[in-house]
Scaffold this motif. Sequence first.
Motif, PDB file in Angstrom:
ATOM      1  N   LEU A  65       0.840  -1.197   0.000  1.00  0.00           N
ATOM      2  CA  LEU A  65       0.000   0.000   0.000  1.00  0.00           C
ATOM      3  C   LEU A  65       0.880   1.253   0.000  1.00  0.00           C
ATOM      4  O   LEU A  65       1.105   1.900   1.021  1.00  0.00           O
ATOM      5  N   THR A  66       1.354   1.590  -1.185  1.00  0.00           N
ATOM      6  CA  THR A  66       2.252   2.741  -1.367  1.00  0.00           C
ATOM      7  C   THR A  66       1.512   3.985  -1.833  1.00  0.00           C
ATOM      8  O   THR A  66       2.117   5.037  -1.992  1.00  0.00           O
ATOM      9  N   ASP A  67       0.197   3.858  -2.049  1.00  0.00           N
ATOM     10  CA  ASP A  67      -0.598   4.992  -2.543  1.00  0.00           C
ATOM     11  C   ASP A  67      -1.950   4.950  -1.829  1.00  0.00           C
ATOM     12  O   ASP A  67      -2.516   3.874  -1.621  1.00  0.00           O
ATOM     13  N   ARG A  68      -2.486   6.108  -1.469  1.00  0.00           N
ATOM     14  CA  ARG A  68      -3.789   6.135  -0.801  1.00  0.00           C
ATOM     15  C   ARG A  68      -4.897   5.614  -1.696  1.00  0.00           C
ATOM     16  O   ARG A  68      -5.908   5.126  -1.214  1.00  0.00           O
ATOM     17  N   ASN A  69      -4.721   5.737  -2.982  1.00  0.00           N
ATOM     18  CA  ASN A  69      -5.694   5.209  -3.931  1.00  0.00           C
ATOM     19  C   ASN A  69      -5.138   3.919  -4.506  1.00  0.00           C
ATOM     20  O   ASN A  69      -4.211   3.930  -5.321  1.00  0.00           O
ATOM     21  N   VAL A  70      -5.711   2.789  -4.074  1.00  0.00           N
ATOM     22  CA  VAL A  70      -5.155   1.498  -4.492  1.00  0.00           C
ATOM     23  C   VAL A  70      -5.284   1.298  -5.998  1.00  0.00           C
ATOM     24  O   VAL A  70      -4.561   0.474  -6.575  1.00  0.00           O
ATOM     25  N   GLU A  71      -6.182   2.034  -6.642  1.00  0.00           N
ATOM     26  CA  GLU A  71      -6.335   1.887  -8.079  1.00  0.00           C
ATOM     27  C   GLU A  71      -5.082   2.333  -8.836  1.00  0.00           C
ATOM     28  O   GLU A  71      -4.911   1.994 -10.009  1.00  0.00           O
ATOM     29  N   ASN A  72      -4.223   3.080  -8.156  1.00  0.00           N
ATOM     30  CA  ASN A  72      -2.967   3.518  -8.775  1.00  0.00           C
ATOM     31  C   ASN A  72      -1.828   2.523  -8.569  1.00  0.00           C
ATOM     32  O   ASN A  72      -0.715   2.750  -9.048  1.00  0.00           O
ATOM     33  N   ILE A  73      -2.075   1.448  -7.834  1.00  0.00           N
ATOM     34  CA  ILE A  73      -1.036   0.472  -7.513  1.00  0.00           C
ATOM     35  C   ILE A  73      -1.120  -0.670  -8.532  1.00  0.00           C
ATOM     36  O   ILE A  73      -2.160  -1.335  -8.638  1.00  0.00           O
ATOM     37  N   PRO A  74      -0.069  -0.934  -9.314  1.00  0.00           N
ATOM     38  CA  PRO A  74      -0.118  -1.953 -10.383  1.00  0.00           C
ATOM     39  C   PRO A  74      -0.564  -3.325  -9.897  1.00  0.00           C
ATOM     40  O   PRO A  74      -1.336  -4.009 -10.586  1.00  0.00           O
ATOM     41  N   ALA A  75      -0.076  -3.769  -8.742  1.00  0.00           N
ATOM     42  CA  ALA A  75      -0.447  -5.105  -8.261  1.00  0.00           C
ATOM     43  C   ALA A  75      -1.947  -5.200  -8.016  1.00  0.00           C
ATOM     44  O   ALA A  75      -2.568  -6.235  -8.285  1.00  0.00           O
ATOM     45  N   TYR A  76      -2.544  -4.120  -7.501  1.00  0.00           N
ATOM     46  CA  TYR A  76      -3.988  -4.133  -7.283  1.00  0.00           C
ATOM     47  C   TYR A  76      -4.732  -4.112  -8.614  1.00  0.00           C
ATOM     48  O   TYR A  76      -5.796  -4.729  -8.758  1.00  0.00           O
ATOM     49  N   GLN A  77      -4.176  -3.396  -9.596  1.00  0.00           N
ATOM     50  CA  GLN A  77      -4.820  -3.328 -10.908  1.00  0.00           C
ATOM     51  C   GLN A  77      -4.955  -4.721 -11.521  1.00  0.00           C
ATOM     52  O   GLN A  77      -5.944  -5.021 -12.209  1.00  0.00           O
ATOM     53  N   LEU A  78      -3.986  -5.603 -11.250  1.00  0.00           N
ATOM     54  CA  LEU A  78      -4.064  -6.973 -11.750  1.00  0.00           C
ATOM     55  C   LEU A  78      -5.269  -7.706 -11.151  1.00  0.00           C
ATOM     56  O   LEU A  78      -5.954  -8.478 -11.821  1.00  0.00           O
ATOM     57  N   ILE A  79      -5.538  -7.421  -9.833  1.00  0.00           N
ATOM     58  CA  ILE A  79      -6.664  -8.069  -9.154  1.00  0.00           C
ATOM     59  C   ILE A  79      -7.980  -7.490  -9.649  1.00  0.00           C
ATOM     60  O   ILE A  79      -8.921  -8.222  -9.987  1.00  0.00           O
ATOM     61  N   ALA A  80      -8.065  -6.160  -9.711  1.00  0.00           N
ATOM     62  CA  ALA A  80      -9.317  -5.513 -10.106  1.00  0.00           C
ATOM     63  C   ALA A  80      -9.700  -5.827 -11.544  1.00  0.00           C
ATOM     64  O   ALA A  80     -10.888  -5.954 -11.861  1.00  0.00           O
ATOM     65  N   ALA A  81      -8.684  -5.961 -12.420  1.00  0.00           N
ATOM     66  CA  ALA A  81      -8.959  -6.256 -13.839  1.00  0.00           C
ATOM     67  C   ALA A  81      -9.166  -7.741 -14.089  1.00  0.00           C
ATOM     68  O   ALA A  81      -9.466  -8.140 -15.215  1.00  0.00           O
ATOM     69  N   ASP A  82      -8.997  -8.547 -13.024  1.00  0.00           N
ATOM     70  CA  ASP A  82      -9.175  -9.999 -13.135  1.00  0.00           C
ATOM     71  C   ASP A  82      -8.279 -10.585 -14.230  1.00  0.00           C
ATOM     72  O   ASP A  82      -8.693 -11.433 -15.027  1.00  0.00           O
ATOM     73  N   THR A  83      -7.035 -10.107 -14.272  1.00  0.00           N
ATOM     74  CA  THR A  83      -6.071 -10.625 -15.244  1.00  0.00           C
ATOM     75  C   THR A  83      -5.651 -12.032 -14.853  1.00  0.00           C
ATOM     76  O   THR A  83      -6.043 -12.558 -13.814  1.00  0.00           O
ATOM     77  N   GLU A  84      -4.795 -12.624 -15.676  1.00  0.00           N
ATOM     78  CA  GLU A  84      -4.343 -13.983 -15.406  1.00  0.00           C
ATOM     79  C   GLU A  84      -3.673 -14.074 -14.044  1.00  0.00           C
ATOM     80  O   GLU A  84      -3.910 -15.015 -13.287  1.00  0.00           O
ATOM     81  N   LEU A  85      -2.843 -13.062 -13.701  1.00  0.00           N
ATOM     82  CA  LEU A  85      -2.145 -13.082 -12.422  1.00  0.00           C
ATOM     83  C   LEU A  85      -3.075 -12.772 -11.251  1.00  0.00           C
ATOM     84  O   LEU A  85      -2.774 -13.098 -10.104  1.00  0.00           O
ATOM     85  N   GLY A  86      -4.188 -12.075 -11.548  1.00  0.00           N
ATOM     86  CA  GLY A  86      -5.094 -11.713 -10.457  1.00  0.00           C
ATOM     87  C   GLY A  86      -6.403 -12.458 -10.479  1.00  0.00           C
ATOM     88  O   GLY A  86      -7.325 -12.137  -9.725  1.00  0.00           O
ATOM     89  N   ARG A  87      -6.486 -13.458 -11.348  1.00  0.00           N
ATOM     90  CA  ARG A  87      -7.737 -14.187 -11.464  1.00  0.00           C
ATOM     91  C   ARG A  87      -8.039 -14.936 -10.166  1.00  0.00           C
ATOM     92  O   ARG A  87      -7.155 -15.509  -9.538  1.00  0.00           O
TER      93      ARG A  87
END
Length: 863
Positions: free
Chosen positions: A343-365
């Motif tokens: 958690l390096t940013d107050r807005n998790v949507e700006n954090i690449p690792a979280y973007q993988l989860i939110a976008a339901d990518t292969e790594l975040g599926r």
Amino acid sequence: MKQNSNTLRRAIRLALASAATTSLLTTTAIAEEADKPKVDEKIEKIAVVGSRAAPRSVGESPVPIDIIGAEDMSKAAGSDMLELLKGSVPSLNVHANPISDAATLVRPANLRGLPADSTLILLNGKRRHRSSVIAFLGGGINDGAQGPDISVIPSIALKQVEVLRDGAAAQYGSDAIAGVMNFVLKDASEGGSFSVRQGEYYEGDGDTTVIEGNVGLPFTDNGFANLSFQYKEADATSRSVQRPDAAAYIGAGVEGVGDPAQIWGAPEIKDDISIFGNVGVDVTDNAHFYMFGNYSERDVKGGFYYRNPQTRPGVYSNDGGETLLVGDLDGVGVGIECPVVNLTDRNVENIPAYQLIAADTELGRNCFAFNEILPGGFTPNFGGNITDTSLTIGVEGEFQDGFLEGGYWDLSGSVGRNESRYFITNTVNASLGADTPMDFSPGKYIQLEKNFNFDVSKGYDFDLAYDVNVAAGLEWHEETFEVLAGDEASFIAGPLTQQGFGIGSNGFPGFKPSAAGEYTRRNYAAYIDIETPFTEDFLMGWALRYEDYDTFGSTTNFKITGQYHVTEDFSVRGSVSTGFRAPTVGQANVSNVQTNLSSGVLVDSALLPPTNPVSEQLGGTELTPEESESFTLGAVYRSGDLFITLDYYNIEVTDRLSQSEKIVLSDADKEALKAAGVPNVDNLAQVSFFTNDFDTTTQGVDLVGNYSMDMLGGYATFSAAYNWNETEVDRFSAITGDFKVSRLENDLPKHRGTLTWSQQWDTFSGFVRMNYYGEYQGVHVDYDATAKTADATITFDAELTYFATDSISLSVGANNIFDQDPEELDFYDATGIPNNNWGGKYYETSPYGINGGFYYVKATYTF
């Protein structure tokens, strides 16, 4: 000239009924707001509480008694009985506790600085049942208190309230350590009234509507049926500022953050209905049947603490906000491992690792974080539906033959039930992941009490000034506390439990079936009470009571009172007594999980029965009764229209019962909790339990004065009342803790006073009251770093009434008319942490609340 006390009792009962019908008993001994014609000024104020002999005027009582009449109770803007009484009894303190768990639903009241369940509540002289609500977060002095719910009693149903400011356990049993309040229902057989009141706070919120009515009807040719109702609704208030963390999330573009994110204020009250009935009929020339009871129900909803979307344990992070709590929906070790989100940013949507989860990518599926459905965090709303019912049936009369001929008897039975059904909304069971519902029903508490009483009294001629009254009685009491399980989603351990997600509805987990149960205790008592008039000027009273409980054994208590008339106008009085307060069945058996702030950190805390193995490991033992020793010494002076009383009191309570300090759990403690079946153990930080851990000495002075005169073309009454009250904790251990001691000794103001001017004209009446509150300890979010000494304050209340016709009156008034603010929070506490981290604006221990001025209008139709 000697007179039989039972004959006098019947005569005074008839006088009381007549006085109620003609609205004469409308004055109070402690703050007499006499807006009545001068013809009423000699009406005596008669009380039945505190004596088993004939009712007495307040000036002739050997113990201090206040009488608040029906007219006085109508002159207050408060929406419940506690607010109405607070302005008339300076030694009574009432707090509205924001963000205080169940204490939000039933407000505790403190007489003479002791907790709410140290004052015995009577209705028509019969013991009133307790509320099912236990104040788990009771603001220090009321932590764990379980007293009756006074707020269900509508003022329009009452003829008067009698407040006995003296220990009376020897006369009435458990709970009467601080005193007794007897609520006397109207008993008129004709007439009535109907009123509508509308008001709101100066801030423009808290809109309150009260509709109430009363009617007296004949019940056969020899009786009455007096019926009353009250309906009210009150909107919530907010005295909040935006939390800094919530403001920072809004600034970072995080969606879904409330403004303010967390509310400090009064709860919302909806569909609050109370119906009271009082019936009496003479069944023979020597026997009188009576029946009274109520049905009351209301919905109450208040706020909880804001759940930060990056730090809340068990939902968003389990390492203080270093990394995001991410659930692997496939199960740990199955499939692709979920990304670590630093958690390096107050807005998790700006954090690449979280973007993988939110976008339901292969790594975040098949990976899940609560930010996906609640990106701005959440603030639970906690509330409940409170239902209160009671019924008392009895017969009283006079013995016609035998050795008790001419004596008085009273046989009665009563049942009272209070149910609190809890609900919590806008929250989650985190262990269920995205499938969690947002609304939960965590379960119910039910308090059921049954009483049977048989009382006799008779006057005997021992050649003294008048008859010696001898009273005796038997009592049987049964108390049951029941816990009903909540809906499954409120307590179930979902599939993400083993990954660190919290179990149960966040903020108030539901009661599991294993925690449900019914707990019952029975006791019986016998007493004798004698009043001895040695001379016309010297009266003494003697009371002895034996009480036996099937759980912890027996107790015997006594009381000795006396009054001596030095002159016709001046008398001295005093009392010595012992008392006790039995632990309630709920306090001995309840378990609960609650969320509270500890040193500024939001944590979950478990309340366990004191005999639970974990409690015993931390110092808990089986509960025993509190015991008290008290004495009073006072004086009464009356000369013409001037009436003054002065009373000193001293109350020592040993083995006081309260909720312990919240004790930090070790890893070993947590393992023991898991073995005992306590839910959500990994996220529990603390445990508390009920305990007899400390002793206190409470002392104080009550000064009351009234004076009436003709003034300004009308009739005026000036009333002054002052109370000094101080509590010192004589013994305690780490189980109670230093901060709890500080709250017990300093939260309530040591000095409190009122000064009232009431004025009556032909077509107008009015009053102005000044309220003085001495210094008190300001506390915010219930931990010691926020505490400070708050300044003394003066507030004013006022009302003006216009009598448009003989039947219609219109009133306008205000409480805290100059909108005096309570003590504002220091921006930084003693540790340098900003106090408004939690959105508060004022110290919530303010003795006159945090909401500011309240104005109202009222219309009344009398018939």
